[in-house]
Write an enzyme that holds these catalytic residues in place. Sequence first.
Site, mmCIF file in Angstrom:
data_model
loop_
_atom_site.group_PDB
_atom_site.id
_atom_site.type_symbol
_atom_site.label_atom_id
_atom_site.label_comp_id
_atom_site.label_asym_id
_atom_site.label_seq_id
_atom_site.Cartn_x
_atom_site.Cartn_y
_atom_site.Cartn_z
ATOM 1 N NE ARG A 169 -4.236 -1.666 0.366
ATOM 2 C CZ ARG A 169 -4.379 -2.863 -0.359
ATOM 3 N NH1 ARG A 169 -3.282 -3.640 -0.858
ATOM 4 N NH2 ARG A 169 -5.290 -3.588 -0.235
ATOM 5 C CB SER A 242 -8.885 -1.366 3.652
ATOM 6 O OG SER A 242 -9.199 -2.677 3.424
ATOM 7 C CD GLU A 339 -5.431 1.706 2.046
ATOM 8 O OE1 GLU A 339 -4.468 2.037 0.887
ATOM 9 O OE2 GLU A 339 -6.552 1.411 1.594
HETATM 10 N N1 EPU Z 1 -11.487 -10.023 9.983
HETATM 11 C C1 EPU Z 1 -12.273 -10.143 10.850
HETATM 12 N N2 EPU Z 1 -13.216 -9.489 11.200
HETATM 13 C C2 EPU Z 1 -13.506 -8.555 10.062
HETATM 14 C C3 EPU Z 1 -12.611 -8.311 8.994
HETATM 15 C C4 EPU Z 1 -11.696 -9.311 8.916
HETATM 16 O O1 EPU Z 1 -12.036 -10.990 11.846
HETATM 17 O O2 EPU Z 1 -14.479 -7.593 10.289
HETATM 18 C C5 EPU Z 1 -10.276 -11.313 9.728
HETATM 19 C C6 EPU Z 1 -10.955 -12.128 8.734
HETATM 20 O O3 EPU Z 1 -11.453 -13.168 9.310
HETATM 21 C C7 EPU Z 1 -9.657 -12.705 8.029
HETATM 22 C C8 EPU Z 1 -8.611 -11.546 8.159
HETATM 23 O O4 EPU Z 1 -9.283 -10.518 9.078
HETATM 24 O O5 EPU Z 1 -9.030 -13.536 8.581
HETATM 25 C C9 EPU Z 1 -8.432 -10.722 6.874
HETATM 26 O O6 EPU Z 1 -9.632 -10.316 6.243
HETATM 27 P P1 EPU Z 1 -9.790 -10.133 4.638
HETATM 28 O O7 EPU Z 1 -9.487 -11.515 4.137
HETATM 29 O O8 EPU Z 1 -11.191 -9.774 4.458
HETATM 30 O O9 EPU Z 1 -8.770 -9.340 4.253
HETATM 31 P P2 EPU Z 1 -8.283 -7.798 4.919
HETATM 32 O O10 EPU Z 1 -6.909 -8.064 5.460
HETATM 33 O O11 EPU Z 1 -9.195 -7.070 5.790
HETATM 34 C C10 EPU Z 1 -7.135 -6.985 2.889
HETATM 35 C C11 EPU Z 1 -6.949 -5.850 2.027
HETATM 36 C C12 EPU Z 1 -8.200 -5.450 1.066
HETATM 37 C C13 EPU Z 1 -8.376 -7.003 -0.049
HETATM 38 C C14 EPU Z 1 -8.358 -8.099 0.733
HETATM 39 C C15 EPU Z 1 -8.298 -9.380 0.262
HETATM 40 C C16 EPU Z 1 -5.679 -4.056 3.161
HETATM 41 C C17 EPU Z 1 -5.804 -2.969 3.953
HETATM 42 N N3 EPU Z 1 -7.165 -4.610 2.671
HETATM 43 O O12 EPU Z 1 -8.104 -6.855 3.787
HETATM 44 O O13 EPU Z 1 -8.081 -4.416 0.158
HETATM 45 O O14 EPU Z 1 -9.361 -6.748 -0.634
HETATM 46 O O15 EPU Z 1 -7.136 -8.035 1.782
HETATM 47 O O16 EPU Z 1 -7.147 -9.733 -0.344
HETATM 48 O O17 EPU Z 1 -4.861 -4.856 2.860
HETATM 49 C C18 EPU Z 1 -8.642 -2.198 0.365
HETATM 50 O O18 EPU Z 1 -7.529 -1.826 0.210
HETATM 51 O O19 EPU Z 1 -9.583 -1.265 0.145
HETATM 52 C C19 EPU Z 1 -9.383 -3.479 0.140
HETATM 53 C C20 EPU Z 1 -10.437 -3.651 0.377
#
Ligand code: EPU
Length: 345
Positions: A169, A242, A339
């Site tokens: 990012r 995010s 972010e």
């Molecule tokens: N989780 C929770 N509660 C929540 C959300 C997430 O416990 O409310 C846990 C999930 O269970 C999972 C972990 O957090 O084990 C990761 O969640 P997720 O796979 O949804 O991905 P993220 O890390 O929250 C990142 C990116 C997203 C991207 C997804 C998929 C960042 C800041 N965000 O989200 O990017 O779509 O991975 O690769 O790195 C964006 O940048 O706008 C964005 C949506």
Amino acid sequence: MNQLSLSFESNVDLFDANTLRIPAKAEQYIAITEAKQLEAIANHLKDLPKPLILGGGSNLVLSDRLPMPVLHLKNKGFEQLSDAPSGTSRVRIAAGEVWHDTVSKCVALGLSGLENLALIPGSVGAAPIQNIGAYGVEVREILHSVEVYDLQNEQWLHLPVESLELGYRRSRFQSEDWNGRMVVWSVTLELSRSFTPRLSYPALGAVFANKPPKKAQEVMQAVMNIRKSKLPDVAVEPNAGSFFKNPVLPSELVAALRQQFPDLVSFPVDDHQEKIAAGWLIEQAGLKGAWNQNKTVGCSASQALVLINHGGSAQDVLDWALEVKRKVHQTFGVELAIEPVCIKG
Ligand code: EPU
């Protein structure tokens, strides 16, 4: 130059130009569709505050009034280049094109590499600025180079991906020196003519556990399904994706936190660091689906990392973000970093 000064519009409403739907007004605004406009405008900008380069407006927290000139990149174009190494294809796309349309188009042309990045809101020109990434892929993996206009030195540059300092990012475009100066005009991607699925993201791997995908189209569809199932639709619930980065911490610190919170969700970054899921931290801090006092800004009930804005101002959004940061810090001692780009009025 007089003629160009006239082409700035004043007091332009950017409500529809930002996905958080912040009611922002630009004092000076110009839509850029031609390269010549950038060349002509550079000199005029020298006496003004650093401009805001606006793309799809999906990673921005605007302020209610924008005192700096706003350059809205709206150039169009998609071109397959002829100089690609064998087995690959190079595609040059104008900054003002919509990112997801580009992904669909490349996949339809039989080019793979972008399918995991389907449905990311925003424009093509914004992709390298924060090195967009999702579902196990970052744009740096398929980015070849970018064409930029340097407003300060008034020259066109072709910058290879290696010079952009792309990380999680982040990029050199966010630095004090490049921000508001280097305008991304087009992006060249190097895509593959053969398909190699990238299924490291667990929920994506699970879709194809029994039947590996044969085409990029299948992966693109699966990514779209996953996104739609957990990320709120910006058209219904205005958001900027995010709102916080996943904090990257030394592995020893993560191990110590895990002693206290055994269910902590983290992913290895390298031999020394891990990335903690900020969404998990926010949910555990009790803020998933929670709203501010006047119910304008809150954390999505389906993905706590996404802030929703229902009629709040820039200040309402930032106040809620601070409340989330405060609660997470109080609960876990972990500092969250915002972010999207926050514009000061
Ligand atoms: N989780 C929770 N509660 C929540 C959300 C997430 O416990 O409310 C846990 C999930 O269970 C999972 C972990 O957090 O084990 C990761 O969640 P997720 O796979 O949804 O991905 P993220 O890390 O929250 C990142 C990116 C997203 C991207 C997804 C998929 C960042 C800041 N965000 O989200 O990017 O779509 O991975 O690769 O790195 C964006 O940048 O706008 C964005 C949506």
